[in-house]
Write a protein that holds these residues in place. Sequence first.
Motif, PDB file in Angstrom:
ATOM      1  N   THR A  54      59.177   0.488  65.422  1.00  0.00           N
ATOM      2  CA  THR A  54      60.069   1.330  64.643  1.00  0.00           C
ATOM      3  C   THR A  54      60.387   2.607  65.404  1.00  0.00           C
ATOM      4  O   THR A  54      59.706   2.964  66.365  1.00  0.00           O
ATOM      5  CB  THR A  54      59.412   1.685  63.306  1.00  0.00           C
ATOM      6  N   TRP A  55      61.454   3.289  64.977  1.00  0.00           N
ATOM      7  CA  TRP A  55      61.803   4.563  65.609  1.00  0.00           C
ATOM      8  C   TRP A  55      60.768   5.625  65.250  1.00  0.00           C
ATOM      9  O   TRP A  55      60.505   5.897  64.085  1.00  0.00           O
ATOM     10  CB  TRP A  55      63.188   5.020  65.138  1.00  0.00           C
ATOM     11  N   GLY A  56      60.173   6.221  66.278  1.00  0.00           N
ATOM     12  CA  GLY A  56      59.308   7.372  66.077  1.00  0.00           C
ATOM     13  C   GLY A  56      58.028   7.058  65.316  1.00  0.00           C
ATOM     14  O   GLY A  56      57.580   5.924  65.221  1.00  0.00           O
ATOM     15  N   ALA A  57      57.444   8.136  64.800  1.00  0.00           N
ATOM     16  CA  ALA A  57      56.153   8.058  64.109  1.00  0.00           C
ATOM     17  C   ALA A  57      56.384   7.634  62.659  1.00  0.00           C
ATOM     18  O   ALA A  57      56.287   8.434  61.732  1.00  0.00           O
ATOM     19  CB  ALA A  57      55.445   9.407  64.178  1.00  0.00           C
ATOM     20  N   TYR A  58      56.655   6.354  62.433  1.00  0.00           N
ATOM     21  CA  TYR A  58      57.241   5.900  61.184  1.00  0.00           C
ATOM     22  C   TYR A  58      56.382   6.189  59.955  1.00  0.00           C
ATOM     23  O   TYR A  58      56.914   6.536  58.895  1.00  0.00           O
ATOM     24  CB  TYR A  58      57.558   4.404  61.272  1.00  0.00           C
ATOM     25  N   THR A  59      55.074   6.039  60.057  1.00  0.00           N
ATOM     26  CA  THR A  59      54.250   6.336  58.871  1.00  0.00           C
ATOM     27  C   THR A  59      54.281   7.824  58.536  1.00  0.00           C
ATOM     28  O   THR A  59      53.977   8.206  57.400  1.00  0.00           O
ATOM     29  CB  THR A  59      52.797   5.865  59.051  1.00  0.00           C
ATOM     30  N   ASP A  60      54.648   8.678  59.500  1.00  0.00           N
ATOM     31  CA  ASP A  60      54.821  10.095  59.196  1.00  0.00           C
ATOM     32  C   ASP A  60      56.049  10.325  58.322  1.00  0.00           C
ATOM     33  O   ASP A  60      56.135  11.346  57.632  1.00  0.00           O
ATOM     34  CB  ASP A  60      54.979  10.905  60.487  1.00  0.00           C
ATOM     35  N   PHE A  61      57.017   9.414  58.368  1.00  0.00           N
ATOM     36  CA  PHE A  61      58.189   9.545  57.510  1.00  0.00           C
ATOM     37  C   PHE A  61      57.839   9.140  56.074  1.00  0.00           C
ATOM     38  O   PHE A  61      58.366   9.690  55.107  1.00  0.00           O
ATOM     39  CB  PHE A  61      59.338   8.638  57.961  1.00  0.00           C
ATOM     40  N   ILE A  62      56.984   8.135  55.952  1.00  0.00           N
ATOM     41  CA  ILE A  62      56.685   7.521  54.661  1.00  0.00           C
ATOM     42  C   ILE A  62      55.655   8.319  53.861  1.00  0.00           C
ATOM     43  O   ILE A  62      55.845   8.611  52.677  1.00  0.00           O
ATOM     44  CB  ILE A  62      56.158   6.085  54.871  1.00  0.00           C
ATOM     45  N   THR A  63      54.552   8.684  54.512  1.00  0.00           N
ATOM     46  CA  THR A  63      53.371   9.175  53.801  1.00  0.00           C
ATOM     47  C   THR A  63      53.597  10.450  53.001  1.00  0.00           C
ATOM     48  O   THR A  63      53.072  10.577  51.882  1.00  0.00           O
ATOM     49  CB  THR A  63      52.203   9.355  54.780  1.00  0.00           C
ATOM     50  N   PRO A  64      54.359  11.446  53.513  1.00  0.00           N
ATOM     51  CA  PRO A  64      54.509  12.666  52.710  1.00  0.00           C
ATOM     52  C   PRO A  64      55.115  12.420  51.340  1.00  0.00           C
ATOM     53  O   PRO A  64      54.853  13.183  50.401  1.00  0.00           O
ATOM     54  CB  PRO A  64      55.435  13.531  53.575  1.00  0.00           C
ATOM     55  N   ARG A  65      55.909  11.364  51.187  1.00  0.00           N
ATOM     56  CA  ARG A  65      56.497  11.076  49.873  1.00  0.00           C
ATOM     57  C   ARG A  65      55.411  10.706  48.870  1.00  0.00           C
ATOM     58  O   ARG A  65      55.470  11.068  47.695  1.00  0.00           O
ATOM     59  CB  ARG A  65      57.528   9.959  49.983  1.00  0.00           C
ATOM     60  N   PHE A  66      54.398   9.992  49.334  1.00  0.00           N
ATOM     61  CA  PHE A  66      53.240   9.702  48.491  1.00  0.00           C
ATOM     62  C   PHE A  66      52.397  10.967  48.302  1.00  0.00           C
ATOM     63  O   PHE A  66      51.876  11.226  47.221  1.00  0.00           O
ATOM     64  CB  PHE A  66      52.387   8.596  49.107  1.00  0.00           C
ATOM     65  N   GLY A  67      52.257  11.736  49.391  1.00  0.00           N
ATOM     66  CA  GLY A  67      51.415  12.922  49.338  1.00  0.00           C
ATOM     67  C   GLY A  67      51.918  13.968  48.374  1.00  0.00           C
ATOM     68  O   GLY A  67      51.149  14.552  47.595  1.00  0.00           O
ATOM     69  N   VAL A  68      53.228  14.238  48.395  1.00  0.00           N
ATOM     70  CA  VAL A  68      53.793  15.237  47.487  1.00  0.00           C
ATOM     71  C   VAL A  68      53.657  14.772  46.040  1.00  0.00           C
ATOM     72  O   VAL A  68      53.349  15.570  45.140  1.00  0.00           O
ATOM     73  CB  VAL A  68      55.267  15.515  47.845  1.00  0.00           C
ATOM     74  N   SER A  69      53.848  13.478  45.810  1.00  0.00           N
ATOM     75  CA  SER A  69      53.654  12.946  44.454  1.00  0.00           C
ATOM     76  C   SER A  69      52.213  13.123  43.996  1.00  0.00           C
ATOM     77  O   SER A  69      51.949  13.484  42.834  1.00  0.00           O
ATOM     78  CB  SER A  69      54.046  11.466  44.408  1.00  0.00           C
ATOM     79  N   ALA A  70      51.264  12.869  44.909  1.00  0.00           N
ATOM     80  CA  ALA A  70      49.855  13.029  44.569  1.00  0.00           C
ATOM     81  C   ALA A  70      49.534  14.487  44.257  1.00  0.00           C
ATOM     82  O   ALA A  70      48.832  14.800  43.278  1.00  0.00           O
ATOM     83  CB  ALA A  70      48.982  12.534  45.720  1.00  0.00           C
ATOM     84  N   LEU A  71      50.047  15.392  45.088  1.00  0.00           N
ATOM     85  CA  LEU A  71      49.809  16.814  44.854  1.00  0.00           C
ATOM     86  C   LEU A  71      50.420  17.270  43.533  1.00  0.00           C
ATOM     87  O   LEU A  71      49.780  17.989  42.746  1.00  0.00           O
ATOM     88  CB  LEU A  71      50.400  17.629  46.007  1.00  0.00           C
ATOM     89  N   ALA A  72      51.650  16.841  43.276  1.00  0.00           N
ATOM     90  CA  ALA A  72      52.313  17.254  42.033  1.00  0.00           C
ATOM     91  C   ALA A  72      51.547  16.756  40.809  1.00  0.00           C
ATOM     92  O   ALA A  72      51.389  17.491  39.818  1.00  0.00           O
ATOM     93  CB  ALA A  72      53.752  16.728  42.014  1.00  0.00           C
ATOM     94  N   SER A  73      51.056  15.520  40.870  1.00  0.00           N
ATOM     95  CA  SER A  73      50.322  14.986  39.724  1.00  0.00           C
ATOM     96  C   SER A  73      48.999  15.710  39.527  1.00  0.00           C
ATOM     97  O   SER A  73      48.587  15.983  38.394  1.00  0.00           O
ATOM     98  CB  SER A  73      50.099  13.478  39.885  1.00  0.00           C
ATOM     99  N   ALA A  74      48.312  16.054  40.643  1.00  0.00           N
ATOM    100  CA  ALA A  74      47.042  16.784  40.533  1.00  0.00           C
ATOM    101  C   ALA A  74      47.268  18.200  40.003  1.00  0.00           C
ATOM    102  O   ALA A  74      46.469  18.717  39.214  1.00  0.00           O
ATOM    103  CB  ALA A  74      46.349  16.835  41.893  1.00  0.00           C
ATOM    104  N   ILE A  75      48.367  18.829  40.434  1.00  0.00           N
ATOM    105  CA  ILE A  75      48.686  20.176  39.956  1.00  0.00           C
ATOM    106  C   ILE A  75      49.025  20.144  38.459  1.00  0.00           C
ATOM    107  O   ILE A  75      48.574  20.987  37.677  1.00  0.00           O
ATOM    108  CB  ILE A  75      49.851  20.763  40.780  1.00  0.00           C
ATOM    109  N   LEU A  76      49.806  19.153  38.050  1.00  0.00           N
ATOM    110  CA  LEU A  76      50.150  19.012  36.630  1.00  0.00           C
ATOM    111  C   LEU A  76      48.903  18.750  35.791  1.00  0.00           C
ATOM    112  O   LEU A  76      48.717  19.349  34.723  1.00  0.00           O
ATOM    113  CB  LEU A  76      51.149  17.875  36.461  1.00  0.00           C
ATOM    114  N   GLU A  77      48.030  17.866  36.278  1.00  0.00           N
ATOM    115  CA  GLU A  77      46.807  17.543  35.534  1.00  0.00           C
ATOM    116  C   GLU A  77      45.915  18.767  35.417  1.00  0.00           C
ATOM    117  O   GLU A  77      45.269  18.992  34.383  1.00  0.00           O
ATOM    118  CB  GLU A  77      46.073  16.401  36.235  1.00  0.00           C
TER     119      GLU A  77
END
Length: 624
Positions: free
Chosen positions: A383-406
């Motif tokens: 794949t082009w570039g560091a592909y898992t670096d493109f994907i993972t933050p979308r999960f990470g921000v969701s995880a952070l938002a849910s933990a902050i809300l909780e």
Amino acid sequence: MHATGFWPMERCEPPLTGDDRNDPHPKIGKLDLTGLNTVATADGYVLASLRGGRFGARVLRMAAALAESDGDFPEILEGVDFTNLADKIGPDVDDATAELITAATEMVHRAFGRRSKAEIFDRAVTNDAQVAPVNSIADLVDRDPQLRSRGFWKQVGDRMHPNTPIRFSRTPALLSESAPELGASNNLLREPIVFSDGLPVRSIPAPSSLEPQEDRLGQAFAGLKVADFSWVGVGPISAKALADHGATVVHIESATIPDVLRMGRPAKDGILGLDRGQFFANFNTSKYGIQLNLRTDWGKKIASQLIDWADVVVDSFTTGTMKRLGFDPKEILKSRPDLIWYSTTLRGQTGPHASFGGFGQQGSAIAGLHGLTGWVDRAPAGTWGAYTDFITPRFGVSALASAILERRASGKGQFIDLSQIEAGMQFIGPLLLDYMTNKHLTTSQGNSSLYACPNQTYLTGDGKERYIAISCETDKQWRALLDLVDNPELISKFGGDNFASVDDRLVHEEEINNYLTEWCLGKDGRELESQLITAGIPASVVQRTSELYSDEQILHRAFFETHQHALMGPTPYDGHSTKFSARSGNYLRGPGPIMGEHTFEVLSDILDMTVDDIGEAAATGTFT
């Protein structure tokens, strides 16, 4: 990720993406100087970081040890310092050095070629070398010990599923039910909806520090305080999302071991330097930047104060690094039960491969993405570039938002363990399920698709290395394409009802592509794109990154934002793809910081340090 910066920074396309797309890659022997090297093994391929610096040196030393055990160590390399040799890897080497690099690369290929991917990877984990297996779907499901040890395969209903990549220490995410059959829950529409007890709801008041204010409209994380110890991709992008949306984020770094993106391209005027890299700046907008050496006593003391100040801590170092530096998340959370600590690594915090360090290219290889990308008769292209670096933050921000809300409901924080490889695997979930359920193993198929035919990029006649992508998923789209091509031979062969379905056309895919290749070569790409879209056929010219800055839709949505960087001056940054109705103006709150740009401001205004203490800390090399 970094491609958009090349045009404004260097007035060129990223390497091998413009007129030079099909140019031979610069090499020294078998060593490809354009990126990571795919090396054949006894049972497939590994991705080896054969490049300059410490990463390349570790791979060479690991291969040298294997070669010695095989009795195959090259005589020409006797007494060679592999750290020094790796530092010389580049296009401008003398003949004697090139001969040594060629011999070392050949040694790597022979040593790895005698061994399995799994054996090589075990060695890489032990030697802290960036060598990653190019995993197949079967490798992941049947043979990966890390995934098994982390319980990644989860029985849900009557079949196995990939589990969530996010591990919450206090409120675990659970896969409990299979996907519903169509209409299975329609009865809910006829009954009052009853929510489970204990869920945060809108009526719960926010803590006083987060009370809604008129000036924070559209900034969901205003009032949140974040200590960002991360580097490179996933961690900084995750923390950037919080900063862009209102959080006060302090990014902690040191010039003694700088973020590798600071010295990467694209760079201002093509000149590399700590504060000239747009790659780093683009990932760290809206943040304060502090320069802090965590190996000094004052550095540790100030880092501890930042952790005490923070609501959220972010780190992306290999497992155990923060603990070795004196900041053990488990111990800190005992005294700060309200703290959210988000840690993201390639393989997660537990398991036999937890200590493996690398970047998104290695993540893409291990996660099965790299091996799926390429042509049937060639080594994987990846794949082009560091592909898992493109994907993972979308999960990470969701995880952070849910933990902050909780936390707003419970007042409690927790530790978040996010595996970048497990996140990347979510993007091939259907292929994993297909193998586990049907034993059908998907492999690389070029641009071919199970859901569309044709589905290909074709050269056009309006310049060097200019392409258009065309895809037909439905019979209607296919018939519209036949009408547009207006080739009697093509219509007579493939215009009948027996070619209405994708499956029927896939049998003759190569011949269909040959007709379309010849047709597209005589066309102007932009004109053809307009004709195809007007006819209802999915199509797009393959744009170069320079063309994004004149793309009418991107301009209409004001995607790129210009901010005044302390060294690079007015610089365009990637903006946000999501627009919020409650927010106006720029979405980025400022440019990425130069090294240590806000050190004094953070120490004096946020941590209330005195000038005398700051001076004492500076005298001991703390701000290096």
